[in-house]
Write a protein that holds these residues in place. Structure first.
Motif, PDB file in Angstrom:
ATOM      1  N   ILE A  37       0.830  -1.210   0.000  1.00 11.57           N
ATOM      2  CA  ILE A  37       0.000   0.000   0.000  1.00 11.57           C
ATOM      3  C   ILE A  37       0.862   1.257   0.000  1.00 11.57           C
ATOM      4  O   ILE A  37       0.605   2.204  -0.759  1.00 11.57           O
ATOM      5  CB  ILE A  37      -0.930  -0.018   1.228  1.00 11.57           C
ATOM      6  N   LYS A  38       1.887   1.247   0.805  1.00 15.20           N
ATOM      7  CA  LYS A  38       2.801   2.396   0.856  1.00 15.20           C
ATOM      8  C   LYS A  38       3.490   2.595  -0.487  1.00 15.20           C
ATOM      9  O   LYS A  38       3.610   3.725  -0.990  1.00 15.20           O
ATOM     10  CB  LYS A  38       3.828   2.172   1.956  1.00 15.20           C
ATOM     11  N   GLY A  39       3.939   1.486  -1.105  1.00 16.37           N
ATOM     12  CA  GLY A  39       4.590   1.570  -2.408  1.00 16.37           C
ATOM     13  C   GLY A  39       3.657   2.075  -3.489  1.00 16.37           C
ATOM     14  O   GLY A  39       4.064   2.843  -4.376  1.00 16.37           O
ATOM     15  N   TYR A  40       2.387   1.674  -3.398  1.00 14.52           N
ATOM     16  CA  TYR A  40       1.383   2.125  -4.370  1.00 14.52           C
ATOM     17  C   TYR A  40       1.225   3.641  -4.321  1.00 14.52           C
ATOM     18  O   TYR A  40       1.238   4.327  -5.356  1.00 14.52           O
ATOM     19  CB  TYR A  40       0.057   1.427  -4.073  1.00 14.52           C
ATOM     20  N   HIS A  41       1.077   4.193  -3.122  1.00 14.42           N
ATOM     21  CA  HIS A  41       0.891   5.643  -2.986  1.00 14.42           C
ATOM     22  C   HIS A  41       2.148   6.410  -3.407  1.00 14.42           C
ATOM     23  O   HIS A  41       2.056   7.451  -4.074  1.00 14.42           O
ATOM     24  CB  HIS A  41       0.514   5.991  -1.552  1.00 14.42           C
ATOM     25  N   GLU A  42       3.310   5.892  -3.026  1.00 19.47           N
ATOM     26  CA  GLU A  42       4.558   6.579  -3.384  1.00 19.47           C
ATOM     27  C   GLU A  42       4.787   6.535  -4.882  1.00 19.47           C
ATOM     28  O   GLU A  42       5.308   7.497  -5.471  1.00 19.47           O
ATOM     29  CB  GLU A  42       5.722   5.937  -2.627  1.00 19.47           C
ATOM     30  N   HIS A  43       4.413   5.444  -5.525  1.00 21.48           N
ATOM     31  CA  HIS A  43       4.553   5.314  -6.977  1.00 21.48           C
ATOM     32  C   HIS A  43       3.724   6.374  -7.697  1.00 21.48           C
ATOM     33  O   HIS A  43       4.119   6.886  -8.766  1.00 21.48           O
ATOM     34  CB  HIS A  43       4.119   3.917  -7.415  1.00 21.48           C
ATOM     35  N   ARG A  44       2.587   6.737  -7.106  1.00 18.14           N
ATOM     36  CA  ARG A  44       1.713   7.754  -7.682  1.00 18.14           C
ATOM     37  C   ARG A  44       2.136   9.153  -7.276  1.00 18.14           C
ATOM     38  O   ARG A  44       1.500  10.141  -7.662  1.00 18.14           O
ATOM     39  CB  ARG A  44       0.272   7.506  -7.235  1.00 18.14           C
ATOM     40  N   GLY A  45       3.180   9.256  -6.473  1.00 16.90           N
ATOM     41  CA  GLY A  45       3.643  10.555  -6.029  1.00 16.90           C
ATOM     42  C   GLY A  45       2.798  11.142  -4.919  1.00 16.90           C
ATOM     43  O   GLY A  45       2.903  12.333  -4.602  1.00 16.90           O
ATOM     44  N   ASP A  46       1.952  10.308  -4.304  1.00 17.08           N
ATOM     45  CA  ASP A  46       1.056  10.767  -3.239  1.00 17.08           C
ATOM     46  C   ASP A  46       1.732  10.530  -1.893  1.00 17.08           C
ATOM     47  O   ASP A  46       1.348   9.644  -1.120  1.00 17.08           O
ATOM     48  CB  ASP A  46      -0.272   9.999  -3.324  1.00 17.08           C
ATOM     49  N   MET A  47       2.728  11.318  -1.602  1.00 12.00           N
ATOM     50  CA  MET A  47       3.608  11.083  -0.450  1.00 12.00           C
ATOM     51  C   MET A  47       2.965  11.455   0.883  1.00 12.00           C
ATOM     52  O   MET A  47       3.485  11.104   1.942  1.00 12.00           O
ATOM     53  CB  MET A  47       4.906  11.869  -0.624  1.00 12.00           C
ATOM     54  N   GLU A  48       1.838  12.161   0.848  1.00 13.07           N
ATOM     55  CA  GLU A  48       1.205  12.609   2.097  1.00 13.07           C
ATOM     56  C   GLU A  48       0.357  11.528   2.758  1.00 13.07           C
ATOM     57  O   GLU A  48      -0.071  11.691   3.899  1.00 13.07           O
ATOM     58  CB  GLU A  48       0.325  13.837   1.816  1.00 13.07           C
ATOM     59  N   ARG A  49       0.103  10.456   2.046  1.00 15.01           N
ATOM     60  CA  ARG A  49      -0.770   9.413   2.603  1.00 15.01           C
ATOM     61  C   ARG A  49       0.024   8.520   3.562  1.00 15.01           C
ATOM     62  O   ARG A  49       0.637   7.534   3.172  1.00 15.01           O
ATOM     63  CB  ARG A  49      -1.416   8.593   1.492  1.00 15.01           C
ATOM     64  N   ARG A  50      -0.040   8.876   4.856  1.00 16.59           N
ATOM     65  CA  ARG A  50       0.742   8.184   5.887  1.00 16.59           C
ATOM     66  C   ARG A  50      -0.124   7.672   7.022  1.00 16.59           C
ATOM     67  O   ARG A  50       0.390   7.153   8.009  1.00 16.59           O
ATOM     68  CB  ARG A  50       1.783   9.153   6.480  1.00 16.59           C
ATOM     69  N   LEU A  51      -1.461   7.834   6.921  1.00 14.09           N
ATOM     70  CA  LEU A  51      -2.349   7.454   8.017  1.00 14.09           C
ATOM     71  C   LEU A  51      -3.092   6.160   7.701  1.00 14.09           C
ATOM     72  O   LEU A  51      -3.594   5.978   6.580  1.00 14.09           O
ATOM     73  CB  LEU A  51      -3.364   8.562   8.292  1.00 14.09           C
ATOM     74  N   VAL A  52      -3.161   5.274   8.691  1.00 12.95           N
ATOM     75  CA  VAL A  52      -3.893   4.013   8.559  1.00 12.95           C
ATOM     76  C   VAL A  52      -5.005   3.993   9.605  1.00 12.95           C
ATOM     77  O   VAL A  52      -4.751   4.162  10.802  1.00 12.95           O
ATOM     78  CB  VAL A  52      -2.964   2.800   8.762  1.00 12.95           C
ATOM     79  N   ILE A  53      -6.227   3.782   9.160  1.00 15.29           N
ATOM     80  CA  ILE A  53      -7.372   3.706  10.072  1.00 15.29           C
ATOM     81  C   ILE A  53      -7.500   2.282  10.593  1.00 15.29           C
ATOM     82  O   ILE A  53      -7.513   1.317   9.807  1.00 15.29           O
ATOM     83  CB  ILE A  53      -8.670   4.121   9.357  1.00 15.29           C
ATOM     84  N   VAL A  54      -7.594   2.148  11.915  1.00 12.93           N
ATOM     85  CA  VAL A  54      -7.703   0.840  12.556  1.00 12.93           C
ATOM     86  C   VAL A  54      -8.878   0.866  13.534  1.00 12.93           C
ATOM     87  O   VAL A  54      -8.938   1.740  14.404  1.00 12.93           O
ATOM     88  CB  VAL A  54      -6.404   0.481  13.315  1.00 12.93           C
ATOM     89  N   PRO A  55      -9.826  -0.074  13.429  1.00 15.07           N
ATOM     90  CA  PRO A  55     -10.933  -0.121  14.395  1.00 15.07           C
ATOM     91  C   PRO A  55     -10.437  -0.425  15.802  1.00 15.07           C
ATOM     92  O   PRO A  55      -9.394  -1.076  15.974  1.00 15.07           O
ATOM     93  CB  PRO A  55     -11.813  -1.259  13.865  1.00 15.07           C
ATOM     94  N   ASP A  56     -11.188   0.017  16.815  1.00 15.18           N
ATOM     95  CA  ASP A  56     -10.775  -0.235  18.189  1.00 15.18           C
ATOM     96  C   ASP A  56     -10.906  -1.706  18.572  1.00 15.18           C
ATOM     97  O   ASP A  56     -10.428  -2.128  19.626  1.00 15.18           O
ATOM     98  CB  ASP A  56     -11.570   0.638  19.166  1.00 15.18           C
ATOM     99  N   SER A  57     -11.543  -2.511  17.724  1.00 14.49           N
ATOM    100  CA  SER A  57     -11.685  -3.942  17.973  1.00 14.49           C
ATOM    101  C   SER A  57     -10.599  -4.769  17.284  1.00 14.49           C
ATOM    102  O   SER A  57     -10.625  -5.999  17.324  1.00 14.49           O
ATOM    103  CB  SER A  57     -13.064  -4.425  17.484  1.00 14.49           C
ATOM    104  N   ALA A  58      -9.638  -4.097  16.653  1.00 15.33           N
ATOM    105  CA  ALA A  58      -8.647  -4.788  15.816  1.00 15.33           C
ATOM    106  C   ALA A  58      -7.676  -5.624  16.633  1.00 15.33           C
ATOM    107  O   ALA A  58      -7.497  -5.425  17.832  1.00 15.33           O
ATOM    108  CB  ALA A  58      -7.868  -3.769  14.990  1.00 15.33           C
TER     109      ALA A  58
END
Length: 468
Positions: free
Chosen positions: A148-169
Motif C-alpha cells: 500500500i505504501k509503495g502504491y501511494h509513493e509510486h503515484r507521487g502521493d507522499m502525504e498518505r501516511r495514516l492508517v485507520i484501525v478499528p478499536d476492535s482490531a
C-alpha cells in the motif's frame, strides 16, 4: 509417575560422570581450534544416562496440550485439527529434503506446488495475485502495508501516511503499521460491536488526503460480520485510500464470501489458522499476501525464498483434501458450532452483544458478578477438567472478555462436554467460589504469578553450587 523424572529439570537430574552416548574412536587426528573460537569455560551441560533422558522428556511430552489430545477453543486463533495426511505430504523426502539454494531446475515440483497454492488462494479470496514470502501473519500485515505504501509513493502521493484501525482490531494491526513507518488513527465501534460509520466519515473528512488505508478484520474480533463493508470500502476508496483485510478470521468466510468481492485491495492469510497447520508455541506460521489486479508490481522482497514451504505444503494438501465442494462447508460449520455454544451458555455467562455470531464470540465473564469469580478463574478451572482455556481478556472492549472459537472440526459430543463443564464451573462459582479462585488443582503446577514471571523472567538455568 516418578516425580523425580517428571517434576525436575534435566539439569537437576544430572550426575557427574554419567553418560548417555558413546562416540566412535577418533580417526581424523587432532586439530587445534583457534583461541578466538573457544569457550573461556566449559559449557554447563547435564550429565545423564540415556534412560533418564528418555523418561524425562517422554513424561514432559505427555503433559503437552494440543488439538490432537483435547478441545482447544482458543478464540481468534482458529486452532483447528491438522489432518495427518498434511504431515505425510509435507514429510515426503522429495519436498522435506529440499534446500533453498538448490539450482532452480531441480525444484520444479516445489515451484509447481507454490504456483498451484497461489492459484487456489486467489480462487478462495477473489484476489488477483499472491506472494508466499511472508513467514507469519504479522509479517504478512507488514508486507501488505508495504504494498500500500509503495502504491501511494509510486503515484507521487507522499502525504498518505495514516492508517485507520478499528478499536476492535488485533494488536498486530497498529503495530505493523508503525513498523512500516505509518501513523495510526483509531475508529470507534458502535454498541453492537461493528465499526461506527459516522465516526469513520468524520475521520475521512478531516484526514482524507492523508489516508493511506483502512485495516479491517471481517468477521471482527467479536466474531461479528461487518455488514457495512460495501459502504465503508466505498467511503475509503473515494477518499483515495486502500482497503486492507486482516485474514486472521477468514475461516468462517470459506464458502460464504470472498474479501476481493467485498472491495478489499490487499489481504494476508494465516495459512497456519485457516488451512490447518498446527501453530502452538509460536510457530510455525505463514502469511501469504494477496492483492487486486495492478498491485502485484508493488510486492516487496521480504524474503528471498517462498516463505515457510512446509506450511504451504500442508495448506495445499488440506485444500486438495476438501476439494472445491467441501471447502464451502468449512465456514458454515464453524459458524454453527460457535452459535450452538453461545446460545447454550448465555444464561450463565454474560453475553454483551446479542445476535448471530460467526466463528467465535465473546462473553463478558460470568453473569453472576457477586461471586467475585473472574474470567481468569474460569480459565484456570477449565484446566482441571482437561480443557485448554479460551482466549481471555481480549478483545479489550469488555473488562472480563472470554473469547471462544470451536472451529468446524469438533463433534457435537465434544462441544456438549465443553458446555457441560462451563455450566459446572458457573455452579461452582456460586457454591464454592474460593475453590474456583484457587484453581487449577489437578495440574502438575498450580496457579502461577503471571505478573512476576513477566517482570522477572528466568530464561536460563544455573546449577546452585553446594557451599559445604
Amino acid at each position: 509417575m516418578n516425580n523425580r523424572l517428571y517434576g525436575n529439570l534435566i539439569f537437576e537430574l544430572s550426575q557427574e560422570g554419567r553418560r548417555g552416548y558413546s562416540l566412535p574412536r577418533n580417526r581424523f587426528g587432532s586439530y587445534e581450534i583457534p583461541a578466538s573460537m573457544r569457550r573461556a569455560e566449559d559449557a554447563q551441560l547435564p550429565e545423564c544416562d540415556e534412560m533418564t533422558v528418555v523418561r524425562h522428556y517422554t513424561n514432559l511430552s505427555a503433559n503437552n496440550f494440543g488439538v490432537d489430545n483435547g478441545f482447544y477453543p482458543l478464540g481468534s486463533c482458529t486452532m483447528k485439527y491438522n489432518p495427518k495426511i498434511n504431515e505425510e505430504v509435507a514429510a515426503l523426502p522429495q519436498f522435506a529434503a529440499l534446500h533453498p539454494l538448490q539450482p532452480k531446475d531441480t525444484v520444479r515440483g516445489a515451484e509447481a506446488v507454490c504456483s498451484l497454492l497461489c492459484k487456489s488462494l486467489c480462487e478462495l479470496t477473489g484476489l488477483h495475485a499472491f506472494t508466499l514470502k511472508p513467514f507469519a501473519g504479522a509479517h504478512g500485515e507488514l508486507t501488505g502495508l508495504m504494498v500500500i505504501k509503495g502504491y501511494h509513493e509510486h503515484r507521487g502521493d507522499m502525504e498518505r501516511r495514516l492508517v485507520i484501525v478499528p478499536d476492535s482490531a488485533h494488536g498486530t494491526n497498529p503495530a505493523s503499521a508503525a513498523v512500516c513507518g505509518l501513523d495510526i488513527i483509531e475508529v470507534k465501534s458502535l454498541s453492537d460491536g461493528t465499526v461506527d460509520v459516522e465516526a469513520l466519515q468524520k475521520l475521512l473528512s478531516e484526514h482524507g488526503p492523508q489516508i493511506a488505508a483502512m485495516m479491517m478484520t471481517n468477521p471482527n474480533t467479536l466474531g461479528l460480520f461487518e455488514r457495512q463493508i460495501p459502504v465503508i470500502q466505498k467511503m475509503v476508496h473515494e477518499a483515495g485510500g486502500l482497503m486492507y483485510y486482516d485474514g486472521a478470521n477468514l475461516n468462517p468466510m470459506l464458502g460464504a464470501a470472498r474479501p476481493g468481492d467485498m472491495g478489499f485491495d490487499v489481504m494476508h492469510i494465516n495459512l497456519h489458522k485457516t488451512f490447518s497447520t498446527p501453530h502452538g508455541g509460536g510457530g510455525p506460521g505463514a502469511g501469504p499476501v494477496g492483492v487486486r489486479e495492478g498491485l502485484e508490481q508493488f510486492f516487496p522482497t521480504v524474503s528471498p525464498y517462498h516463505g515457510n514451504f512446509a506450511v504451504a505444503m500442508r495448506a495445499y494438501a488440506y485444500i486438495l483434501s476438501l476439494g472445491r465442494e467441501h471447502v464451502k462447508e468449512v465456514g458454515p460449520l464453524a459458524t454453527l458450532n460457535a452459535n450452538y455454544i453461545k446460545e447454550s451458555l448465555k444464561d450463565v455467562y454474560e453475553l454483551p452483544i446479542e445476535g448471530l455470531c460467526k466463528h467465535e464470540f465473546v462473553f463478558d465473564g460470568l453473569k453472576d458478578k457477586s461471586t467475585g469469580v473472574t474470567t481468569m478463574d474460569v480459565a484456570k478451572r477449565l484446566l482441571d477438567y482437561g480443557y485448554h482455556a479460551p482466549t481471555i481478556y481480549f478483545p479489550l472492549l469488555f473488562h472480563e472478555s472470554l473469547m471462544i472459537e470451536p472451529t468446524e472440526n469438533e463433534s457435537k459430543e465434544t462441544i456438549d462436554g465443553f458446555i457441560q463443564v462451563m455450566r459446572q464451573i458457573a455452579e461452582e462459582a456460586k457454591s464454592d467460589p474460593e475453590m474456583v479462585k484457587s484453581a487449577p488443582h489437578n495440574t502438575p503446577i498450580g496457579r502461577v504469578d503471571d505478573v512476576l514471571a513477566a517482570k522477572h523472567p528466568i530464561v536460563t538455568f544455573r546449577q546452585m553450587k553446594d557451599d559445604k
